[in-house]
Design an enzyme around this catalytic site. Structure first.
Site, mmCIF file in Angstrom:
data_model
loop_
_atom_site.group_PDB
_atom_site.id
_atom_site.type_symbol
_atom_site.label_atom_id
_atom_site.label_comp_id
_atom_site.label_asym_id
_atom_site.label_seq_id
_atom_site.Cartn_x
_atom_site.Cartn_y
_atom_site.Cartn_z
ATOM 1 N N GLU A 115 -3.726 -5.700 10.450
ATOM 2 C CA GLU A 115 -3.163 -4.456 9.909
ATOM 3 C C GLU A 115 -3.030 -3.384 10.995
ATOM 4 O O GLU A 115 -2.954 -2.194 10.701
ATOM 5 C CB GLU A 115 -4.022 -3.925 8.760
ATOM 6 N N GLU A 154 0.840 -1.203 0.000
ATOM 7 C CA GLU A 154 0.000 0.000 0.000
ATOM 8 C C GLU A 154 0.878 1.257 0.000
ATOM 9 O O GLU A 154 2.083 1.198 0.139
ATOM 10 C CB GLU A 154 -0.900 0.014 1.245
ATOM 11 N N ASP A 206 -10.141 2.327 -3.837
ATOM 12 C CA ASP A 206 -9.157 2.469 -2.757
ATOM 13 C C ASP A 206 -8.301 3.697 -3.046
ATOM 14 O O ASP A 206 -8.786 4.805 -3.035
ATOM 15 C CB ASP A 206 -8.346 1.173 -2.659
ATOM 16 N N ASN A 251 -5.673 6.458 7.140
ATOM 17 C CA ASN A 251 -5.501 5.542 6.009
ATOM 18 C C ASN A 251 -4.696 6.132 4.872
ATOM 19 O O ASN A 251 -3.741 5.530 4.402
ATOM 20 C CB ASN A 251 -6.889 5.108 5.523
ATOM 21 N N ASN A 269 -11.356 6.551 2.127
ATOM 22 C CA ASN A 269 -10.098 5.856 1.843
ATOM 23 C C ASN A 269 -9.164 6.760 1.050
ATOM 24 O O ASN A 269 -8.742 7.790 1.540
ATOM 25 C CB ASN A 269 -10.406 4.532 1.129
#
Length: 303
Positions: free
Chosen positions: A144, A34, A232, A120, A178
């Site tokens: 996570e 990510e 996302d 995030n 997100n």
């Protein structure tokens, strides 16, 4: 997957792609890759490997190394206008800045006296304000982050004032906010709602807001809906197109919300960023791997 990595839905998408450019797998071995961010001045890419509790670095000669261990389950990353790394950390439920000497400054970890959920993704406005999303993914399980009950009643988009340090909830009605990105002229803020990750009835959409005075948001509306996958991470290019992750693909939308096409990827895509010396290489984090492909467009606001 089709023979080509490109799925042309609108002819305009052909002008954004390079037919001879291949999708390259740069690294594999993550648990959930990510938060990619490109450092033009250092000629390297950083990204988070959230469950492995580390940040990784890729250099164009193919070298991949661990940039940071004990990353506090870092997720989204960006750079501020001074080139410093700004990161969202699930583990300590905070947003931090890495100073030039490597020390860590906490930018935000509480709102109205209570801990944040699990920051995030993050972007920085040209006026220095830091904007980030705060869903609950990092506290849902111990995978996570650290499982915990949310102490914030809503899942918000926040703005941190660069002068006063005041944290303001600028949007409070998301299911799970997100990825987010400013348009090139910073008049719009795009935000993905990934609530469909845990709700079959949640919309798979991106919302867009008008940015007022670099401080507040107005006129929130739906920008687009993905036909499949969970939206996302996202980025905007110099032509105003919005590139967003969703399932095993990167989806490209024109500034009017028209779906132009997709880049198909062998794994579920989490996030992406533009980089390389000229900002025309897209780096894609996808489940266990990092991929890259050259495009006929450049990223907006590439540090």
């Amino acid at each position: 997957m089709p023979d080509s990595i490109y799925e042309i839905i609108d002819p305009r998408f052909s002008d954004l792609t390079i037919g001879s450019a291949h999708l390259e797998q740069l690294f594999s071995g993550c648990r959930w890759a990510e938060g990619p961010v490109w450092f033009k001045d250092g000629d390297f890419l950083l990204w988070s490997d959230i469950p492995n509790h580390r940040m990784m670095r890729y250099q164009p000669d193919g070298t991949v190394s661990v940039y940071r261990t004990n990353s506090n389950f870092s997720n989204g990353n960006t750079r501020d206008r001074q080139g410093r790394l700004v990161s969202c950390e699930h583990g300590l439920r905070r947003v931090t800045r890495t100073e030039y000497d490597g020390t860590i400054t906490v930018l935000a970890d509480r709102f109205e006296g209570k801990p944040l959920n699990s920051p995030n993704d993050v972007v920085v406005h040209s006026n220095g304000s830091v904007w980030f999303t705060d869903p609950t993914y990092g506290i849902m399980t111990d995978y996570e982050g650290f499982q915990a009950e949310p102490e914030q009643p809503t899942r918000n988009v926040y703005r941190l004032d660069p002068t006063s340090g005041e944290l303001t909830a600028v949007v409070t009605d998301f299911l799970q906010p997100n990825g987010l990105a400013f348009s090139e002229d910073e008049t719009r803020l795009y935000v993905a709602d990934s609530g469909s990750s845990h709700s079959a009835t949640a919309p798979r959409h991106l919302r867009v807001f008008d940015v007022v005075g670099g401080k507040t948001l107005a006129n929130g509306r739906e920008f687009c809906r993905l036909p499949s996958g969970v939206p996302d991470g996202l980025r905007v290019d110099v032509y105003g197109n919005v590139w967003t992750s969703g399932g095993p693909a990167v989806h490209c939308y024109a500034s009017d919300g028209t779906l132009l096409g997709r880049i198909h990827v062998p794994e579920g895509v989490s996030n992406l960023t533009f980089g390389g010396p000229r900002g025309n290489r897209m780096f894609i984090t996808a489940t266990t791997s990092v991929y890259a492909v050259y495009l006929a467009t450049n990223g907006a606001q590439t540090p």
